[in-house]
Motif scaffolding. Sequence first.
Motif, PDB file in Angstrom:
ATOM      1  N   ILE A   1       0.848  -1.186   0.000  1.00  0.00           N
ATOM      2  CA  ILE A   1       0.000   0.000   0.000  1.00  0.00           C
ATOM      3  C   ILE A   1       0.890   1.244   0.000  1.00  0.00           C
ATOM      4  O   ILE A   1       1.945   1.256   0.628  1.00  0.00           O
ATOM      5  N   THR A   2       0.436   2.287  -0.685  1.00  0.00           N
ATOM      6  CA  THR A   2       1.148   3.561  -0.616  1.00  0.00           C
ATOM      7  C   THR A   2       0.971   4.117   0.786  1.00  0.00           C
ATOM      8  O   THR A   2      -0.141   4.171   1.308  1.00  0.00           O
ATOM      9  N   TYR A   3       2.080   4.528   1.393  1.00  0.00           N
ATOM     10  CA  TYR A   3       2.032   5.006   2.784  1.00  0.00           C
ATOM     11  C   TYR A   3       1.162   6.253   2.883  1.00  0.00           C
ATOM     12  O   TYR A   3       1.357   7.221   2.157  1.00  0.00           O
ATOM     13  N   PRO A   4       0.202   6.263   3.812  1.00  0.00           N
ATOM     14  CA  PRO A   4      -0.675   7.433   3.959  1.00  0.00           C
ATOM     15  C   PRO A   4       0.030   8.552   4.739  1.00  0.00           C
ATOM     16  O   PRO A   4      -0.067   8.634   5.955  1.00  0.00           O
ATOM     17  N   VAL A   5       0.727   9.417   4.016  1.00  0.00           N
ATOM     18  CA  VAL A   5       1.534  10.446   4.666  1.00  0.00           C
ATOM     19  C   VAL A   5       0.690  11.502   5.371  1.00  0.00           C
ATOM     20  O   VAL A   5       1.154  12.157   6.297  1.00  0.00           O
ATOM     21  N   LYS A   6      -0.553  11.675   4.978  1.00  0.00           N
ATOM     22  CA  LYS A   6      -1.394  12.704   5.591  1.00  0.00           C
ATOM     23  C   LYS A   6      -1.803  12.338   7.010  1.00  0.00           C
ATOM     24  O   LYS A   6      -2.091  13.202   7.820  1.00  0.00           O
ATOM     25  N   THR A   7      -1.841  11.055   7.328  1.00  0.00           N
ATOM     26  CA  THR A   7      -2.278  10.623   8.656  1.00  0.00           C
ATOM     27  C   THR A   7      -1.117  10.137   9.525  1.00  0.00           C
ATOM     28  O   THR A   7      -1.330   9.398  10.470  1.00  0.00           O
ATOM     29  N   ILE A   8       0.079  10.481   9.220  1.00  0.00           N
ATOM     30  CA  ILE A   8       1.319  10.129   9.928  1.00  0.00           C
ATOM     31  C   ILE A   8       1.384   8.637  10.258  1.00  0.00           C
ATOM     32  O   ILE A   8       2.242   7.929   9.784  1.00  0.00           O
ATOM     33  N   LEU A   9       0.456   8.129  11.061  1.00  0.00           N
ATOM     34  CA  LEU A   9       0.389   6.691  11.333  1.00  0.00           C
ATOM     35  C   LEU A   9      -0.694   6.085  10.443  1.00  0.00           C
ATOM     36  O   LEU A   9      -1.750   6.681  10.264  1.00  0.00           O
ATOM     37  N   PRO A  10      -0.441   4.897   9.917  1.00  0.00           N
ATOM     38  CA  PRO A  10      -1.472   4.278   9.081  1.00  0.00           C
ATOM     39  C   PRO A  10      -2.709   3.935   9.912  1.00  0.00           C
ATOM     40  O   PRO A  10      -2.594   3.410  11.020  1.00  0.00           O
ATOM     41  N   PRO A  11      -3.911   4.234   9.418  1.00  0.00           N
ATOM     42  CA  PRO A  11      -5.119   3.920  10.182  1.00  0.00           C
ATOM     43  C   PRO A  11      -5.295   2.408  10.356  1.00  0.00           C
ATOM     44  O   PRO A  11      -4.851   1.617   9.528  1.00  0.00           O
ATOM     45  N   HIS A  12      -5.950   2.038  11.455  1.00  0.00           N
ATOM     46  CA  HIS A  12      -6.154   0.621  11.770  1.00  0.00           C
ATOM     47  C   HIS A  12      -6.987  -0.067  10.682  1.00  0.00           C
ATOM     48  O   HIS A  12      -6.789  -1.254  10.416  1.00  0.00           O
ATOM     49  N   ALA A  13      -7.896   0.648  10.061  1.00  0.00           N
ATOM     50  CA  ALA A  13      -8.726   0.067   9.005  1.00  0.00           C
ATOM     51  C   ALA A  13      -7.876  -0.311   7.789  1.00  0.00           C
ATOM     52  O   ALA A  13      -8.172  -1.282   7.098  1.00  0.00           O
ATOM     53  N   LEU A  14      -6.811   0.432   7.546  1.00  0.00           N
ATOM     54  CA  LEU A  14      -5.934   0.131   6.418  1.00  0.00           C
ATOM     55  C   LEU A  14      -5.073  -1.095   6.724  1.00  0.00           C
ATOM     56  O   LEU A  14      -5.007  -2.022   5.928  1.00  0.00           O
ATOM     57  N   CYS A  15      -4.441  -1.083   7.887  1.00  0.00           N
ATOM     58  CA  CYS A  15      -3.615  -2.203   8.327  1.00  0.00           C
ATOM     59  C   CYS A  15      -3.276  -1.998   9.796  1.00  0.00           C
ATOM     60  O   CYS A  15      -2.841  -0.913  10.174  1.00  0.00           O
ATOM     61  N   PRO A  16      -3.469  -3.000  10.658  1.00  0.00           N
ATOM     62  CA  PRO A  16      -3.114  -2.851  12.073  1.00  0.00           C
ATOM     63  C   PRO A  16      -1.606  -2.612  12.230  1.00  0.00           C
ATOM     64  O   PRO A  16      -0.806  -3.112  11.448  1.00  0.00           O
ATOM     65  N   LEU A  17      -1.238  -1.845  13.247  1.00  0.00           N
ATOM     66  CA  LEU A  17       0.176  -1.503  13.444  1.00  0.00           C
ATOM     67  C   LEU A  17       1.050  -2.734  13.678  1.00  0.00           C
ATOM     68  O   LEU A  17       2.213  -2.754  13.294  1.00  0.00           O
TER      69      LEU A  17
END
Length: 167
Positions: free
Chosen positions: A58-74
């Motif tokens: 996945i392209t890293y979501p730079v706008k949300t600093i940390l990737p959201p849990h819905a995208l992928c759990p940390l």
Amino acid sequence: MMGLRILLPVLLVFYLATTVFAQSSTPENVCETKNGTSCEECLQNVTCLWCITTKSCITYPVKTILPPHALCPLNDARWGLCWMNFQILIITLSVLGAVLIIGFFICLFCCCKCENFGSQRFEAKMHRQANKLKTKQEERRAEMKQRHQEIRQKYGLSGQNPYSKFS
């Protein structure tokens, strides 16, 4: 030596600028084209994030600093290194940052304390020297008065100074 100090930051800035421009010129869906491949292939591009559970790049979501849990759990997200999950990476970087900040403040405190200690020693030394000079000066004045008194007695001028009433 001075050339190395200038050359190193210039090369670092140049390298970072070329890396940023090279990655910004690539199409945005480069990461998505590597879905179904391995983590190593996905993370060759710095802008990509690998999710273990979905095995997707996945392209890293730079706008949300940390990737959201819905995208992928940390716990399942990998960025930069395949063997380190994102949660451990964040914790490690936070601890390292805190250690560096605390170390900086400790060094700052110690340097200021040592500098003050050194200046206090210097001031005490200067005070001792000033006292020593003052003592010598007083001894010289006393010797001069003694000599003047002896000269007055020798020539019979030991009486009261006629001009003393004006002072």
